[in-house]
Design a protein around this motif. Structure first.
Motif, PDB file in Angstrom:
ATOM      1  N   ARG A  88       8.031  12.108  -8.552  1.00 19.12           N
ATOM      2  CA  ARG A  88       7.984  12.500  -9.960  1.00 19.12           C
ATOM      3  C   ARG A  88       8.349  13.994 -10.024  1.00 19.12           C
ATOM      4  O   ARG A  88       9.464  14.328 -10.338  1.00 19.12           O
ATOM      5  N   GLY A  89       7.384  14.852  -9.705  1.00 21.12           N
ATOM      6  CA  GLY A  89       7.608  16.287  -9.904  1.00 21.12           C
ATOM      7  C   GLY A  89       8.858  16.815  -9.218  1.00 21.12           C
ATOM      8  O   GLY A  89       9.569  17.645  -9.784  1.00 21.12           O
ATOM      9  N   GLY A  90       9.156  16.335  -8.037  1.00 24.73           N
ATOM     10  CA  GLY A  90      10.302  16.840  -7.279  1.00 24.73           C
ATOM     11  C   GLY A  90      11.639  16.525  -7.918  1.00 24.73           C
ATOM     12  O   GLY A  90      12.653  17.116  -7.549  1.00 24.73           O
ATOM     13  N   LEU A  91      11.645  15.586  -8.886  1.00 29.49           N
ATOM     14  CA  LEU A  91      12.892  15.230  -9.573  1.00 29.49           C
ATOM     15  C   LEU A  91      12.870  15.649 -11.041  1.00 29.49           C
ATOM     16  O   LEU A  91      13.735  15.246 -11.819  1.00 29.49           O
ATOM     17  N   CYS A  92      11.852  16.446 -11.411  1.00 29.58           N
ATOM     18  CA  CYS A  92      11.730  16.911 -12.802  1.00 29.58           C
ATOM     19  C   CYS A  92      12.290  18.320 -12.955  1.00 29.58           C
ATOM     20  O   CYS A  92      12.418  19.057 -11.975  1.00 29.58           O
ATOM     21  N   ARG A  93      12.576  18.680 -14.187  1.00 31.36           N
ATOM     22  CA  ARG A  93      13.019  20.050 -14.459  1.00 31.36           C
ATOM     23  C   ARG A  93      11.936  21.019 -14.004  1.00 31.36           C
ATOM     24  O   ARG A  93      10.739  20.804 -14.219  1.00 31.36           O
ATOM     25  N   ALA A 144       0.856  -1.188   0.000  1.00 33.73           N
ATOM     26  CA  ALA A 144       0.000   0.000   0.000  1.00 33.73           C
ATOM     27  C   ALA A 144       0.889   1.234   0.000  1.00 33.73           C
ATOM     28  O   ALA A 144       1.938   1.257   0.653  1.00 33.73           O
ATOM     29  N   MET A 145       0.446   2.224  -0.758  1.00 31.77           N
ATOM     30  CA  MET A 145       1.146   3.511  -0.820  1.00 31.77           C
ATOM     31  C   MET A 145       0.178   4.623  -0.526  1.00 31.77           C
ATOM     32  O   MET A 145      -0.991   4.539  -0.917  1.00 31.77           O
ATOM     33  N   ILE A 146       0.640   5.669   0.107  1.00 30.88           N
ATOM     34  CA  ILE A 146      -0.136   6.900   0.193  1.00 30.88           C
ATOM     35  C   ILE A 146       0.451   7.879  -0.817  1.00 30.88           C
ATOM     36  O   ILE A 146       1.675   8.050  -0.895  1.00 30.88           O
ATOM     37  N   ASP A 147      -0.415   8.495  -1.602  1.00 30.84           N
ATOM     38  CA  ASP A 147      -0.016   9.536  -2.564  1.00 30.84           C
ATOM     39  C   ASP A 147      -1.011  10.678  -2.399  1.00 30.84           C
ATOM     40  O   ASP A 147      -1.983  10.569  -1.637  1.00 30.84           O
ATOM     41  N   THR A 148      -0.780  11.759  -3.113  1.00 30.76           N
ATOM     42  CA  THR A 148      -1.760  12.848  -3.126  1.00 30.76           C
ATOM     43  C   THR A 148      -2.501  12.822  -4.456  1.00 30.76           C
ATOM     44  O   THR A 148      -1.889  12.609  -5.508  1.00 30.76           O
ATOM     45  N   ALA A 149      -3.811  13.035  -4.402  1.00 30.54           N
ATOM     46  CA  ALA A 149      -4.609  13.062  -5.634  1.00 30.54           C
ATOM     47  C   ALA A 149      -4.336  14.347  -6.403  1.00 30.54           C
ATOM     48  O   ALA A 149      -4.176  14.334  -7.617  1.00 30.54           O
ATOM     49  N   GLY A 150      -4.269  15.449  -5.689  1.00 29.82           N
ATOM     50  CA  GLY A 150      -3.997  16.741  -6.316  1.00 29.82           C
ATOM     51  C   GLY A 150      -2.504  16.879  -6.552  1.00 29.82           C
ATOM     52  O   GLY A 150      -1.695  16.494  -5.708  1.00 29.82           O
ATOM     53  N   LYS A 151      -2.148  17.409  -7.700  1.00 32.68           N
ATOM     54  CA  LYS A 151      -0.728  17.541  -8.025  1.00 32.68           C
ATOM     55  C   LYS A 151      -0.310  18.991  -8.261  1.00 32.68           C
ATOM     56  O   LYS A 151       0.750  19.253  -8.796  1.00 32.68           O
ATOM     57  N   ARG A 152      -1.145  19.912  -7.845  1.00 35.25           N
ATOM     58  CA  ARG A 152      -0.797  21.316  -8.068  1.00 35.25           C
ATOM     59  C   ARG A 152      -0.856  22.129  -6.779  1.00 35.25           C
ATOM     60  O   ARG A 152      -0.822  23.350  -6.819  1.00 35.25           O
ATOM     61  N   GLY A 153      -1.008  21.487  -5.661  1.00 34.16           N
ATOM     62  CA  GLY A 153      -1.134  22.269  -4.440  1.00 34.16           C
ATOM     63  C   GLY A 153      -0.415  21.612  -3.284  1.00 34.16           C
ATOM     64  O   GLY A 153       0.806  21.508  -3.263  1.00 34.16           O
ATOM     65  N   ALA A 154      -1.207  21.137  -2.332  1.00 29.26           N
ATOM     66  CA  ALA A 154      -0.636  20.595  -1.103  1.00 29.26           C
ATOM     67  C   ALA A 154       0.183  19.335  -1.381  1.00 29.26           C
ATOM     68  O   ALA A 154      -0.163  18.519  -2.219  1.00 29.26           O
ATOM     69  N   ARG A 155       1.259  19.219  -0.627  1.00 31.25           N
ATOM     70  CA  ARG A 155       2.138  18.055  -0.716  1.00 31.25           C
ATOM     71  C   ARG A 155       1.815  17.092   0.430  1.00 31.25           C
ATOM     72  O   ARG A 155       1.127  17.458   1.374  1.00 31.25           O
ATOM     73  N   LEU A 156       2.335  15.868   0.334  1.00 32.03           N
ATOM     74  CA  LEU A 156       2.014  14.891   1.374  1.00 32.03           C
ATOM     75  C   LEU A 156       2.275  15.419   2.788  1.00 32.03           C
ATOM     76  O   LEU A 156       1.411  15.276   3.659  1.00 32.03           O
ATOM     77  N   PRO A 157       3.436  16.040   3.062  1.00 35.35           N
ATOM     78  CA  PRO A 157       3.656  16.513   4.439  1.00 35.35           C
ATOM     79  C   PRO A 157       2.656  17.586   4.879  1.00 35.35           C
ATOM     80  O   PRO A 157       2.469  17.793   6.075  1.00 35.35           O
ATOM     81  N   ASP A 158       2.011  18.256   3.917  1.00 31.30           N
ATOM     82  CA  ASP A 158       0.997  19.251   4.284  1.00 31.30           C
ATOM     83  C   ASP A 158      -0.332  18.581   4.624  1.00 31.30           C
ATOM     84  O   ASP A 158      -1.134  19.125   5.394  1.00 31.30           O
ATOM     85  N   ALA A 204       4.310   9.020  -1.021  1.00 33.86           N
ATOM     86  CA  ALA A 204       4.561   9.891  -2.159  1.00 33.86           C
ATOM     87  C   ALA A 204       3.591  11.065  -2.092  1.00 33.86           C
ATOM     88  O   ALA A 204       2.669  11.078  -1.273  1.00 33.86           O
ATOM     89  N   GLY A 205       3.802  12.025  -2.974  1.00 32.19           N
ATOM     90  CA  GLY A 205       2.887  13.158  -3.052  1.00 32.19           C
ATOM     91  C   GLY A 205       3.626  14.472  -3.136  1.00 32.19           C
ATOM     92  O   GLY A 205       3.799  15.145  -2.119  1.00 32.19           O
ATOM     93  N   SER A 206       4.104  14.820  -4.346  1.00 35.05           N
ATOM     94  CA  SER A 206       4.841  16.070  -4.575  1.00 35.05           C
ATOM     95  C   SER A 206       6.004  16.219  -3.599  1.00 35.05           C
ATOM     96  O   SER A 206       6.262  17.315  -3.085  1.00 35.05           O
ATOM     97  N   LEU A 207       6.700  15.106  -3.341  1.00 34.72           N
ATOM     98  CA  LEU A 207       7.824  15.159  -2.407  1.00 34.72           C
ATOM     99  C   LEU A 207       9.015  15.863  -3.041  1.00 34.72           C
ATOM    100  O   LEU A 207       9.183  15.852  -4.263  1.00 34.72           O
ATOM    101  N   ARG A 208       9.831  16.453  -2.193  1.00 37.42           N
ATOM    102  CA  ARG A 208      11.109  17.033  -2.592  1.00 37.42           C
ATOM    103  C   ARG A 208      12.216  16.268  -1.862  1.00 37.42           C
ATOM    104  O   ARG A 208      11.964  15.644  -0.823  1.00 37.42           O
ATOM    105  N   VAL A 209      13.427  16.392  -2.368  1.00 36.69           N
ATOM    106  CA  VAL A 209      14.562  15.701  -1.735  1.00 36.69           C
ATOM    107  C   VAL A 209      14.665  16.096  -0.267  1.00 36.69           C
ATOM    108  O   VAL A 209      14.988  15.263   0.594  1.00 36.69           O
ATOM    109  N   ILE A 210      14.329  17.331   0.039  1.00 38.12           N
ATOM    110  CA  ILE A 210      14.437  17.822   1.415  1.00 38.12           C
ATOM    111  C   ILE A 210      13.500  17.074   2.378  1.00 38.12           C
ATOM    112  O   ILE A 210      13.696  17.066   3.591  1.00 38.12           O
TER     113      ILE A 210
END
Ligand SMILES: O=C[C@H](O)COP(=O)(O)O
Length: 233
Positions: free
Chosen positions: A200-205, A140-154, A178-184
């Motif tokens: 995905r997004g956190g490792l993209c240009r 099982a994974m937790i992800d965020t449905a929205g990809k333009r706003g809040a991130r998983l830690p939010d 997962a969910g708009s994570l950044r390396v930080i």
């Protein structure tokens, strides 16, 4: 003598979502642990066609674990499982959560290989984990449905993330966050000891998940996840 906390908590592995064979090969060469096939143009769980997934699996060529998103029907899950991918991921929204027969039918379509993706927006997920295990899910994974706003830690409280990964361990399920994570985010989320952290997004240009993956950001993530391993340099 008991192990220190640092020794007792293994670091998560790196999942990176890719959209085509070229990105898959780049991810494999960068040393990603799990190459996840999905269409980033179509939200959190955009399924690629099975032909593209077969090409991705061929390009990864055993150099990493593979997964692919499928629509949440037994037919779609079975078709994606037949592509040769190691794991199939499918979204479990609020509706089928309490329906054990529907969950079991999904799991039976990819025996031992189906990962439930739960959305942080739907609330705490730990209570669902025993039902997923009983139905035959492998993880099982937790992800965020929205990809333009809040991130998983939010969106998810630390106690809920800790309860989720603990429930997965207790029930023998592989876990991912997962969910708009950044390396930080890696150090704080690693404390929950998920098996995978997904990006995905956190490792993209430009941190835009529709852009291509930036190999330098992948290397940065691997260094954060494997601080003592020379091959992550
Ligand atoms: O499975 C992981 C997701 O593809 C993560 O995507 P994201 O980092 O753009 O939210």
């Amino acid at each position: 003598m008991s192990a220190s906390p640092a020794q007792a908590t293994p670091l998560p592995r790196l999942l990176v979502s890719v959209r085509d064979p070229a990105e898959a090969e780049a991810a494999r060469l960068a040393g990603v642990d799990l190459v996840d096939a999905k269409d980033p143009e179509r939200g959190a769980l955009g399924a690629l066609d099975t032909r593209t997934v077969r090409e991705i699996v061929a390009r990864v060529s055993g150099g990493a674990v593979t997964s692919a998103v499928a629509e949440p029907t037994p037919r779609d899950v079975a078709a994606m499982a037949a592509s040769g991918v190691d794991w199939v991921k499918t979204g479990i929204g609020p509706a089928p959560r309490g329906d054990g027969a529907a969950l079991a039918a999904l799991a039976a379509a990819a025996p031992g290989r189906l990962i439930a993706v739960l959305f942080a927006e739907d609330g705490p997920a730990a209570a669902l984990v025993p039902h997923l295990a009983e139905a035959g899910f492998a993880g099982a994974m937790i992800d965020t449905a929205g990809k333009r706003g809040a991130r998983l830690p939010d969106l998810a409280a630390p106690a809920d993330l800790a309860a989720f990964t603990a429930a997965c361990r207790d029930n023998g399920l592989m876990s991912g966050l997962a969910g708009s994570l950044r390396v930080i985010d890696i150090p704080s989320l690693s404390a929950y000891a998920p098996d995978y952290l997904g990006f995905r997004g956190g490792l993209c240009r430009d941190f835009d998940r529709r852009n291509g993956i930036d190999p330098l950001r992948v290397a940065e993530a691997l260094r954060a996840l494997r601080p003592s391993r020379r091959d992550a340099a």
